[in-house]
Design an enzyme around this catalytic site. Structure first.
Site, PDB file in Angstrom:
ATOM      1  N   ARG A   1       0.838  -1.202   0.000  1.00  0.00           N
ATOM      2  CA  ARG A   1       0.000   0.000   0.000  1.00  0.00           C
ATOM      3  C   ARG A   1       0.873   1.253   0.000  1.00  0.00           C
ATOM      4  NH1 ARG A   1      -0.540   4.700   2.661  1.00  0.00           N
ATOM      5  NH2 ARG A   1      -0.131   3.606   4.626  1.00  0.00           N
ATOM      6  N   ASP A   2       1.615   1.454   1.049  1.00  0.00           N
ATOM      7  CA  ASP A   2       2.397   2.673   1.218  1.00  0.00           C
ATOM      8  C   ASP A   2       3.515   2.769   0.189  1.00  0.00           C
ATOM      9  OD1 ASP A   2       3.334   5.024   2.250  1.00  0.00           O
ATOM     10  OD2 ASP A   2       3.893   4.237   4.199  1.00  0.00           O
TER      11      ASP A   2
ATOM     12  N   HIS B   1       5.924   3.496  12.900  1.00  0.00           N
ATOM     13  CA  HIS B   1       6.078   3.499  11.443  1.00  0.00           C
ATOM     14  C   HIS B   1       7.108   4.570  11.095  1.00  0.00           C
ATOM     15  CE1 HIS B   1       4.211   3.618   7.209  1.00  0.00           C
ATOM     16  NE2 HIS B   1       5.026   4.660   7.232  1.00  0.00           N
TER      17      HIS B   1
ATOM     18  N   HIS C   1      10.197   6.314   8.638  1.00  0.00           N
ATOM     19  CA  HIS C   1      10.793   6.493   7.319  1.00  0.00           C
ATOM     20  C   HIS C   1      12.291   6.693   7.496  1.00  0.00           C
ATOM     21  CE1 HIS C   1       7.162   7.280   4.598  1.00  0.00           C
ATOM     22  NE2 HIS C   1       6.681   6.859   5.761  1.00  0.00           N
TER      23      HIS C   1
ATOM     24  N   CYS D   1       5.468   9.846   1.106  1.00  0.00           N
ATOM     25  CA  CYS D   1       4.170  10.505   1.141  1.00  0.00           C
ATOM     26  C   CYS D   1       4.103  11.521   0.009  1.00  0.00           C
ATOM     27  CB  CYS D   1       3.940  11.199   2.492  1.00  0.00           C
ATOM     28  SG  CYS D   1       2.394  12.130   2.571  1.00  0.00           S
TER      29      CYS D   1
ATOM     30  N   ASN E   1      10.018   4.272   3.300  1.00  0.00           N
ATOM     31  CA  ASN E   1       9.887   3.667   4.621  1.00  0.00           C
ATOM     32  C   ASN E   1      11.154   2.895   4.981  1.00  0.00           C
ATOM     33  OD1 ASN E   1       6.678   3.765   5.184  1.00  0.00           O
ATOM     34  ND2 ASN E   1       7.052   3.352   3.030  1.00  0.00           N
TER      35      ASN E   1
END
Length: 312
Positions: free
Chosen positions: A15-16, A207, A209, A240, A249
């Site tokens: 997803r990310d 989470h 990065h 993002c 990430n």
């Protein structure tokens, strides 16, 4: 130190990571990658997002991906659901977990969701009411929890207020997102301890990065604070699109390697995971940021006779 004996690694690359890719990855290939992650022992995966297909065309096949993926016993397939329409689609697709999110920065929330923080909290309240009697796990996520590219440091009181809203709505799991890699070990420790003291029954996930190169350093700070749940992305994909300078990430293979070397159990086969990361690299047609997929584990030895020798 209160380092946990085992850690849950939550894969968010599907997803990310993929949401940043302009070239559409076909549904069958996404399913292949998810099945590879399952075969490697990953059991918690953020598989896709039920956002507007116009906003994120890469994830327009969310329902098809969930329908096609192998879901072994004990697996949990999470999806991002930013609004009630997305939640309805997630329920229909039989997602195991919905992740609803906002930013603790007004500026970033306006860029990311076209909402004020208060308006987003109203939306989340409506979502919580909708899923009250639905057999689905609900998890909150707070972006820019360690800093905002527009506003700088985030006031801890703001973060606590948002976390308190999630708690009051019945959420018992919360991800703190380091959206642009602004976390530092000191910030991580301060933030985690404050939230854990205020909401001891809330399961915290971190989470990070790797924007400024200390993503795994922040993981160690989290481990020292007792946090046993981390999100990461295959190959280090991600970022993002609504935050300047937000690179990928932390890398799942690198994270699993670190945890293995610290004697922390993950249930994930590092060799198989590296194979899936390499497959992702070949699909995208470029080198990914992950380091362990290039160098291999620490004790992967090389043939002595084949190595170059200094001359003279």
């Amino acid at each position: 130190m209160n380092i946990p004996a085992s850690v849950e690694v939550i894969e968010v690359g599907m997803r990310d990571g993929l949401q940043m890719e302009y070239q559409f990855i076909d549904t069958g290939t996404k399913v292949e990658l998810i099945n590879g992650l399952m075969a490697a022992g990953v059991r918690h995966i953020e598989a896709t997002s039920f956002v507007s297909p116009r906003a994120v065309p890469q994830l327009a096949d969310a329902a098809e991906v969930l329908a096609g993926a192998h879901r072994p016993a004990g697996s949990r397939f999470a999806v991002l659901a930013p609004n009630l329409k997305g939640v309805e689609r997630a329920i229909a697709a039989k997602a195991d977990e919905i992740v609803v999110f906002l930013s603790c920065s007004e500026s970033h929330n306006e860029k990311n969701l076209n909402r004020s923080i208060d308006r987003s909290l109203e939306d989340i309240s409506a979502i919580a009411q909708r899923v009250k009697d639905v057999d689905i796990i609900k998890k909150g996520a707070i972006a820019c929890a360690f800093g905002c590219p527009f506003e700088g440091d985030i006031d801890l009181d703001t973060l606590m207020r948002i976390a308190g809203n999630f708690h009051a709505l019945g959420f018992r799991a919360l991800t703190l997102g380091d959206t642009t890699g602004m976390a530092t070990p000191r910030l991580v420790t301060r933030t985690v301890l404050a939230l854990r003291d205020a909401f001891p029954e809330m399961k915290l996930t971190l989470h990070f990065h790797n924007t400024r190169g200390i993503g795994l350093v922040n993981v160690v700070a989290g481990l020292n604070a007792g946090i046993d749940s981390y999100e990461s992305s295959l190959g280090g994909l991600g970022g993002c699109p609504f935050a300047p300078g937000a690179s990928g990430n932390i890398c799942t293979e690198d994270l699993v390697y670190l945890l293995n070397e610290m004697g922390i159990q993950t249930g994930i086969d590092l060799g198989k995971l590296i194979d899936v990361a390499s497959r992702m690299e070949s699909i995208l047609g470029r080198s990914l940021p992950g380091q362990v997929m290039k160098a291999g584990p620490r004790l992967r030895l090389h043939g002595y006779e084949d190595a170059a020798c200094a001359m003279g």
